[in-house]
Motif scaffolding. Structure first.
Motif, mmCIF file in Angstrom:
data_model
loop_
_atom_site.group_PDB
_atom_site.id
_atom_site.type_symbol
_atom_site.label_atom_id
_atom_site.label_comp_id
_atom_site.label_asym_id
_atom_site.label_seq_id
_atom_site.Cartn_x
_atom_site.Cartn_y
_atom_site.Cartn_z
ATOM 1 N N GLN A 43 42.589 42.087 47.387
ATOM 2 C CA GLN A 43 41.327 42.833 47.387
ATOM 3 C C GLN A 43 41.559 44.293 47.778
ATOM 4 O O GLN A 43 40.951 45.210 47.209
ATOM 5 N N LYS A 44 42.429 44.521 48.747
ATOM 6 C CA LYS A 44 42.724 45.895 49.163
ATOM 7 C C LYS A 44 43.388 46.676 48.032
ATOM 8 O O LYS A 44 43.125 47.872 47.852
ATOM 9 N N LEU A 45 44.256 46.005 47.260
ATOM 10 C CA LEU A 45 44.887 46.670 46.125
ATOM 11 C C LEU A 45 43.844 47.012 45.066
ATOM 12 O O LEU A 45 43.846 48.120 44.508
ATOM 13 N N GLU A 46 42.945 46.076 44.784
ATOM 14 C CA GLU A 46 41.893 46.323 43.795
ATOM 15 C C GLU A 46 40.990 47.464 44.245
ATOM 16 O O GLU A 46 40.590 48.317 43.436
ATOM 17 N N THR A 47 40.688 47.503 45.539
ATOM 18 C CA THR A 47 39.845 48.582 46.068
ATOM 19 C C THR A 47 40.543 49.930 45.936
ATOM 20 O O THR A 47 39.934 50.935 45.550
ATOM 21 N N ALA A 48 41.842 49.946 46.255
ATOM 22 C CA ALA A 48 42.599 51.200 46.173
ATOM 23 C C ALA A 48 42.677 51.714 44.744
ATOM 24 O O ALA A 48 42.601 52.924 44.494
ATOM 25 N N LEU A 49 42.822 50.786 43.772
ATOM 26 C CA LEU A 49 42.944 51.192 42.369
ATOM 27 C C LEU A 49 41.584 51.376 41.698
ATOM 28 O O LEU A 49 41.492 52.012 40.641
ATOM 29 N N GLY A 50 40.557 50.758 42.279
ATOM 30 C CA GLY A 50 39.216 50.873 41.707
ATOM 31 C C GLY A 50 39.010 50.023 40.472
ATOM 32 O O GLY A 50 38.135 50.325 39.657
ATOM 33 N N VAL A 51 39.805 48.952 40.317
ATOM 34 C CA VAL A 51 39.669 48.058 39.162
ATOM 35 C C VAL A 51 39.839 46.613 39.609
ATOM 36 O O VAL A 51 40.447 46.328 40.644
ATOM 37 N N ARG A 52 39.298 45.699 38.820
ATOM 38 C CA ARG A 52 39.496 44.274 39.058
ATOM 39 C C ARG A 52 40.799 43.858 38.388
ATOM 40 O O ARG A 52 41.027 44.155 37.210
ATOM 41 N N LEU A 53 41.647 43.167 39.132
ATOM 42 C CA LEU A 53 42.960 42.808 38.611
ATOM 43 C C LEU A 53 43.078 41.338 38.231
ATOM 44 O O LEU A 53 43.843 40.996 37.324
ATOM 45 N N LEU A 54 42.357 40.471 38.923
ATOM 46 C CA LEU A 54 42.461 39.030 38.676
ATOM 47 C C LEU A 54 41.080 38.438 38.431
ATOM 48 O O LEU A 54 40.083 38.878 39.013
ATOM 49 N N HIS A 55 41.069 37.436 37.565
ATOM 50 C CA HIS A 55 39.811 36.758 37.248
ATOM 51 C C HIS A 55 40.001 35.267 37.494
ATOM 52 O O HIS A 55 40.973 34.667 37.045
ATOM 53 N N ARG A 56 39.078 34.673 38.239
ATOM 54 C CA ARG A 56 39.139 33.243 38.513
ATOM 55 C C ARG A 56 38.460 32.470 37.388
ATOM 56 O O ARG A 56 37.404 32.871 36.901
ATOM 57 N N ASN A 57 39.079 31.333 37.012
ATOM 58 C CA ASN A 57 38.433 30.411 36.085
ATOM 59 C C ASN A 57 38.652 28.990 36.599
ATOM 60 O O ASN A 57 39.227 28.790 37.680
ATOM 61 N N GLY A 58 38.254 28.024 35.846
ATOM 62 C CA GLY A 58 38.348 26.644 36.317
ATOM 63 C C GLY A 58 39.771 26.165 36.506
ATOM 64 O O GLY A 58 40.015 25.209 37.247
ATOM 65 N N ARG A 59 40.720 26.800 35.852
ATOM 66 C CA ARG A 59 42.118 26.359 35.943
ATOM 67 C C ARG A 59 42.941 27.184 36.927
ATOM 68 O O ARG A 59 44.114 26.926 37.117
ATOM 69 N N GLY A 60 42.345 28.195 37.531
ATOM 70 C CA GLY A 60 43.084 29.017 38.483
ATOM 71 C C GLY A 60 42.705 30.476 38.346
ATOM 72 O O GLY A 60 41.522 30.817 38.302
ATOM 73 N N ILE A 61 43.702 31.360 38.240
ATOM 74 C CA ILE A 61 43.448 32.789 38.101
ATOM 75 C C ILE A 61 44.258 33.338 36.936
ATOM 76 O O ILE A 61 45.360 32.866 36.641
#
Length: 312
Positions: A43-61
């Motif tokens: 989350q800290k990395l995503e905040t620093a970059l200002g973008v979403r990096l991972l997406h959760r789905n039913g099988r994981g990320i």
């Protein structure tokens, strides 16, 4: 808002591991972190970059488009960085490893005190000593089996660094000298004496025979013996005379049996050096430190003789 100063290597490592495994729990476990702590780093990395990096789905990320682009660029860089860090750690470990010093047998006793723990108290790495004739030491040095060599000078070789530490004259060693002068034995007088010498590749024999040829002297080899102690035993039994650098017999138990005379007209000098390989010194910086100390101490040892200046 993008903030490069907030990006930390540990955050990037967590992201790469999660994107690679596709499972947050497994990635946290391999990182030796609790899942909340692991998720917080991403989350800290995503905040620093200002973008979403991972997406959760039913099988994981799965990585987002931005996450996939970052993963493709960063993953090989991390691998390369880890290799560099591993190599650096290995180099540091090697630099603390033992230093192997090769010494010609004729010099071993005379430099023993030089290599004693008391004299090298400030040198932290362990030292291992091996003995060998100069020809062997030169081969071992080139192969990386030893780090330093105290031996006779090596014919010009750009890959070997040689520092002169002294000059030792050859002397005749035997149990009985009869009417031979105490002041020295002339080279021409050796024609009548049975000699005990090493095989032809040994540097002392090469030096002796070269000088004899230059002066028209015919030498007589009685025994060809590879091994210093064996040469001295043969000489002690009166089987012939060994030809060795000055001071050799002082380190053996033959001082009451064997005597020595300097070979003169001409003197036959053996140039002693401390030899090393520059690339080994770069890998083991403390080798250069020990080399400099050896040069100073061995030079002082060899200079303590009235003939030192005469033959230099």
């Amino acid at each position: 808002m993008f903030s490069l100063d907030s990006v930390e290597l540990r955050h990037i490592r967590c992201f790469v591991r999660a994107a690679k495994l596709g499972n947050m729990s497994r990635a946290a476990l391999e990182s030796d972190l609790s899942q909340p702590a692991f998720s917080l780093r991403i989350q800290k990395l995503e905040t620093a970059l200002g973008v979403r990096l991972l997406h959760r789905n039913g099988r994981g990320i799965v990585p987002t488009a931005a996450g996939n682009a970052l993963f493709q660029q960063v993953e090989p860089l991390l691998k390369a960085l880890d290799e560099v860090l591993t190599e650096s750690a290995s180099l540091e470990k090697r630099s603390r490893a033992e230093v192997v010093i090769g010494i010609v047998p004729t010099m071993a006793y005379r430099v023993t005190e030089t290599l004693s723990p008391g004299n090298l108290a400030l040198f932290s790495s362990p030292i291992r000593i091996v003995e060998g004739f100069s020809g062997h030491l030169k081969t071992w040095l080139a192969q990386g089996d030893i780090d330093l060599a105290i031996c006779s000078s090596i014919s010009h070789n750009a890959s070997v660094k040689q520092i002169p530490v002294g000059v030792e004259p050859l002397e005749l060693v035997g149990s009985y000298f009869g009417l031979l002068s105490r002041d020295g034995v002339k080279l021409r007088e050796l024609e009548a004496l049975p000699l005990i010498v090493g095989s032809r590749q040994h540097s002392i024999r090469k030096r002796l025979e070269k000088t004899a040829d230059e002066n028209g002297v015919k030498l007589k080899t009685a025994y060809e013996v590879d091994g210093l102690d064996a040469q001295l035993r043969y000489a002690a039994k009166g089987l012939g005379f060994a030809v060795l650098p000055r001071g050799t017999i002082s380190g053996f138990g033959y001082s009451k049996i064997l005597k020595s005379r300097i070979i003169i007209e001409p003197l036959i000098p053996i140039h002693i050096v401390v030899a090393s390989l520059p690339h080994i010194e770069n890998q083991k910086p403390h080798v250069a430190q020990l080399r400099d100390e050896l040069v100073q101490r061995v030079s002082a040892t060899l200079s303590q003789h009235p003939l030192a200046e005469k033959i230099a």
